[in-house]
Motif scaffolding. Structure first.
Motif, PDB file in Angstrom:
ATOM      1  N   GLY A  71       0.842  -1.303   0.130  1.00 38.01           N
ATOM      2  CA  GLY A  71       0.068  -0.084  -0.140  1.00 38.01           C
ATOM      3  C   GLY A  71       0.913   1.275   0.005  1.00 38.01           C
ATOM      4  O   GLY A  71       1.974   1.403   0.128  1.00 38.01           O
ATOM      5  N   GLN A 107      -8.942  11.951   2.425  1.00 38.24           N
ATOM      6  CA  GLN A 107      -8.114  11.323   1.609  1.00 38.24           C
ATOM      7  C   GLN A 107      -8.897   9.889   0.755  1.00 38.24           C
ATOM      8  O   GLN A 107      -8.780   9.559  -0.410  1.00 38.24           O
ATOM      9  CB  GLN A 107      -6.569  10.787   1.924  1.00 38.24           C
ATOM     10  CG  GLN A 107      -5.770  10.085   0.940  1.00 38.24           C
ATOM     11  CD  GLN A 107      -4.487   9.386   1.617  1.00 38.24           C
ATOM     12  OE1 GLN A 107      -4.276   9.533   2.669  1.00 38.24           O
ATOM     13  NE2 GLN A 107      -3.804   9.054   0.734  1.00 38.24           N
ATOM     14  N   ALA A 108      -9.433   9.321   1.872  1.00 42.55           N
ATOM     15  CA  ALA A 108     -10.282   7.978   1.096  1.00 42.55           C
ATOM     16  C   ALA A 108     -11.252   8.190   0.357  1.00 42.55           C
ATOM     17  O   ALA A 108     -11.728   7.721  -0.483  1.00 42.55           O
ATOM     18  CB  ALA A 108     -10.859   7.350   2.591  1.00 42.55           C
ATOM     19  N   LYS A 151      -3.946   2.946  10.808  1.00 38.63           N
ATOM     20  CA  LYS A 151      -3.034   2.321   9.427  1.00 38.63           C
ATOM     21  C   LYS A 151      -1.812   2.015   9.768  1.00 38.63           C
ATOM     22  O   LYS A 151      -0.897   1.677   9.032  1.00 38.63           O
ATOM     23  CB  LYS A 151      -3.314   3.264   8.299  1.00 38.63           C
ATOM     24  CG  LYS A 151      -4.736   3.504   7.746  1.00 38.63           C
ATOM     25  CD  LYS A 151      -4.996   4.471   6.608  1.00 38.63           C
ATOM     26  CE  LYS A 151      -4.242   3.937   5.205  1.00 38.63           C
ATOM     27  NZ  LYS A 151      -4.476   5.029   4.227  1.00 38.63           N
ATOM     28  N   ASP A 183      -9.810   9.168  -2.941  1.00 38.41           N
ATOM     29  CA  ASP A 183      -9.181   7.986  -3.569  1.00 38.41           C
ATOM     30  C   ASP A 183     -10.143   6.735  -3.869  1.00 38.41           C
ATOM     31  O   ASP A 183      -9.923   5.698  -4.361  1.00 38.41           O
ATOM     32  CB  ASP A 183      -8.129   7.475  -2.919  1.00 38.41           C
ATOM     33  CG  ASP A 183      -6.779   8.435  -2.531  1.00 38.41           C
ATOM     34  OD1 ASP A 183      -6.595   9.164  -3.621  1.00 38.41           O
ATOM     35  OD2 ASP A 183      -5.950   7.889  -1.906  1.00 38.41           O
ATOM     36  N   LYS A 184     -11.543   7.045  -3.313  1.00 33.33           N
ATOM     37  CA  LYS A 184     -12.450   6.202  -3.549  1.00 33.33           C
ATOM     38  C   LYS A 184     -12.309   4.836  -2.837  1.00 33.33           C
ATOM     39  O   LYS A 184     -12.642   3.803  -3.348  1.00 33.33           O
ATOM     40  CB  LYS A 184     -12.925   5.971  -4.926  1.00 33.33           C
ATOM     41  CG  LYS A 184     -13.394   7.215  -5.490  1.00 33.33           C
ATOM     42  CD  LYS A 184     -13.640   6.804  -7.168  1.00 33.33           C
ATOM     43  CE  LYS A 184     -14.501   8.008  -7.975  1.00 33.33           C
ATOM     44  NZ  LYS A 184     -13.472   9.486  -7.728  1.00 33.33           N
ATOM     45  N   GLU A 185     -11.945   5.029  -1.528  1.00 30.68           N
ATOM     46  CA  GLU A 185     -11.727   3.808  -0.662  1.00 30.68           C
ATOM     47  C   GLU A 185     -12.760   3.724   0.572  1.00 30.68           C
ATOM     48  O   GLU A 185     -12.434   4.280   1.273  1.00 30.68           O
ATOM     49  CB  GLU A 185     -10.207   3.937  -0.077  1.00 30.68           C
ATOM     50  CG  GLU A 185      -8.942   3.884  -0.913  1.00 30.68           C
ATOM     51  CD  GLU A 185      -7.634   3.679  -0.322  1.00 30.68           C
ATOM     52  OE1 GLU A 185      -6.880   3.178  -1.032  1.00 30.68           O
ATOM     53  OE2 GLU A 185      -7.671   4.417   0.595  1.00 30.68           O
ATOM     54  N   GLU A 186     -13.713   2.967   0.046  1.00 32.68           N
ATOM     55  CA  GLU A 186     -14.926   3.153   0.905  1.00 32.68           C
ATOM     56  C   GLU A 186     -14.536   2.529   2.307  1.00 32.68           C
ATOM     57  O   GLU A 186     -15.199   2.991   3.190  1.00 32.68           O
ATOM     58  CB  GLU A 186     -16.198   2.470   0.191  1.00 32.68           C
ATOM     59  CG  GLU A 186     -17.430   2.624   1.040  1.00 32.68           C
ATOM     60  CD  GLU A 186     -18.508   2.293   0.334  1.00 32.68           C
ATOM     61  OE1 GLU A 186     -19.671   2.208   0.943  1.00 32.68           O
ATOM     62  OE2 GLU A 186     -18.562   1.664  -0.972  1.00 32.68           O
ATOM     63  N   VAL A 187     -13.871   1.306   2.222  1.00 32.22           N
ATOM     64  CA  VAL A 187     -13.519   0.764   3.579  1.00 32.22           C
ATOM     65  C   VAL A 187     -12.773   1.706   4.503  1.00 32.22           C
ATOM     66  O   VAL A 187     -13.090   1.642   5.720  1.00 32.22           O
ATOM     67  CB  VAL A 187     -12.952  -0.719   3.313  1.00 32.22           C
ATOM     68  CG1 VAL A 187     -12.506  -1.280   4.529  1.00 32.22           C
ATOM     69  CG2 VAL A 187     -13.908  -1.445   2.476  1.00 32.22           C
ATOM     70  N   ILE A 188     -11.893   2.086   3.968  1.00 33.73           N
ATOM     71  CA  ILE A 188     -10.951   3.205   4.786  1.00 33.73           C
ATOM     72  C   ILE A 188     -11.861   4.213   5.362  1.00 33.73           C
ATOM     73  O   ILE A 188     -11.840   4.695   6.258  1.00 33.73           O
ATOM     74  CB  ILE A 188      -9.830   3.785   4.142  1.00 33.73           C
ATOM     75  CG1 ILE A 188      -8.751   2.360   3.624  1.00 33.73           C
ATOM     76  CG2 ILE A 188      -9.189   4.672   4.869  1.00 33.73           C
ATOM     77  CD1 ILE A 188      -8.453   1.613   4.762  1.00 33.73           C
ATOM     78  N   ALA A 189     -12.844   4.832   4.214  1.00 37.03           N
ATOM     79  CA  ALA A 189     -13.452   6.012   4.691  1.00 37.03           C
ATOM     80  C   ALA A 189     -14.504   5.693   5.898  1.00 37.03           C
ATOM     81  O   ALA A 189     -14.973   6.416   6.689  1.00 37.03           O
ATOM     82  CB  ALA A 189     -14.248   6.341   3.391  1.00 37.03           C
TER      83      ALA A 189
END
Length: 304
Positions: free
Chosen positions: A37, A280-281, A208, A284-290
């Motif tokens: 990552g 940032q999520a 993280k 970056d379209k990172e739904e789980v992190i969001a």
């Protein structure tokens, strides 16, 4: 949107990593390479089963990585939990201008979506870890090149203004009721500044940079790129962001008493960091992190 805090100065690709490993550490060149990552400052690749390498992706991370390489070996007698230990020290070259580090690989996964019951079992581990880390001699840290924190953490008024401005960027992902709760929490902070304190801190302690096992119990602390001498509240924020509110008292019973100013700043940072991660999520379209960042904000502002 213009350039963001997390935008890279240098793209780290798998072919580039293969080339660097082959030239500088040929004994590892036959091992498989897997990208794990990207953080704000570094890209991370697993090399075989036993090693993980971090490559700076922003110029600002270079001096931090060099400091990390010097101080981490000195912490062995202080750290009570597995942590990243540097074994390979890569140098800049024509292929890639920055130094890079290889560490022992720590097994585990990020604590995403785990229950309060799972979080509670790490209360003692976290408190002892930070108590010992913050007891490391500051003079020794300075001798190893660790710098004093330059992030102006103790200015609560400035941080509050920043956080209130962040709310405008979260309207598509957080309900108006949730936004109101965050705003109400922030407006309730009347302290403008806290007194500086100086201890050795991890400097970037959030979900993280933590690893847990299948039961959700803490197994390791990673990414020490922001290690510095600064206010302990920066690390103590984990008592609000990671632990359930009911565990905070038990945490401080082990870590030791801290003043009210420190608790206010720690809780504030516990909200500030996931707000940045959430933005940032979303970008970056990172739904789980969001979703995880959103749940952390809600946990951090909850009363114990």
């Amino acid at each position: 949107m213009g350039r963001q805090l997390w935008d890279a100065d240098w793209e780290i690709t798998k072919p580039l990593v293969q080339q660097l490993i082959h030239h500088q550490f040929p004994q590892l060149s036959s091992l498989p390479i897997q990208e794990i990552g990207n953080g704000w400052d570094n890209s991370v690749f697993r090399i075989g089963d036993d090693y993980v390498f971090r490559f700076p992706r922003r110029q600002i991370a270079v001096s931090l990585l060099r400091t990390e390489a010097r101080i981490l070996p000195k912490l062995e007698n202080y750290i009570t939990i597995p942590y990243s230990k540097p074994l390979f020290f890569g140098e800049g070259s024509e292929e890639y201008p920055f130094p890079f580090l290889g560490y022992t690989y720590l097994s585990g996964k990020f604590p995403i979506g785990i229950s309060d019951k799972a979080r509670k079992q790490s209360t003692v581990t976290l408190a002892r870890f930070l108590k010992n880390l913050h007891a490391f001699p500051v003079t020794t840290a300075q001798q190893e090149g660790v710098l004093f924190d330059q992030r102006n953490l103790t200015d609560l008024a400035e941080r509050k203004d920043k956080m209130l401005s962040f709310l405008d960027h979260l309207t598509l992902f957080i309900t108006q009721e949730e936004l109101n709760e965050i705003a109400e929490y922030l407006h309730g902070i009347t302290l403008d500044r806290v007194k500086p304190q100086h201890v050795l801190i991890h400097g970037d302690l959030h979900f993280k940079n933590m690893l847990v096992d299948d039961t959700g119990k803490l197994t390791g602390i990673i990414d020490w790129g922001d290690v510095n001498i600064g206010h302990p509240a920066c690390d103590l924020s984990i008592a609000y962001s990671f632990l359930p509110p009911a565990s905070r008292h038990a945490f401080y019973e082990i870590y030791g008493e801290v003043d009210e100013e420190t608790q206010i700043l720690a809780q504030m940072i516990a909200v500030y960091i996931p707000m940045l991660i959430l933005m940032q999520a979303i970008n970056d379209k990172e739904e789980v992190i969001a979703l995880e960042a959103k749940s952390i904000i809600q946990r951090a502002i909850a009363n114990s």
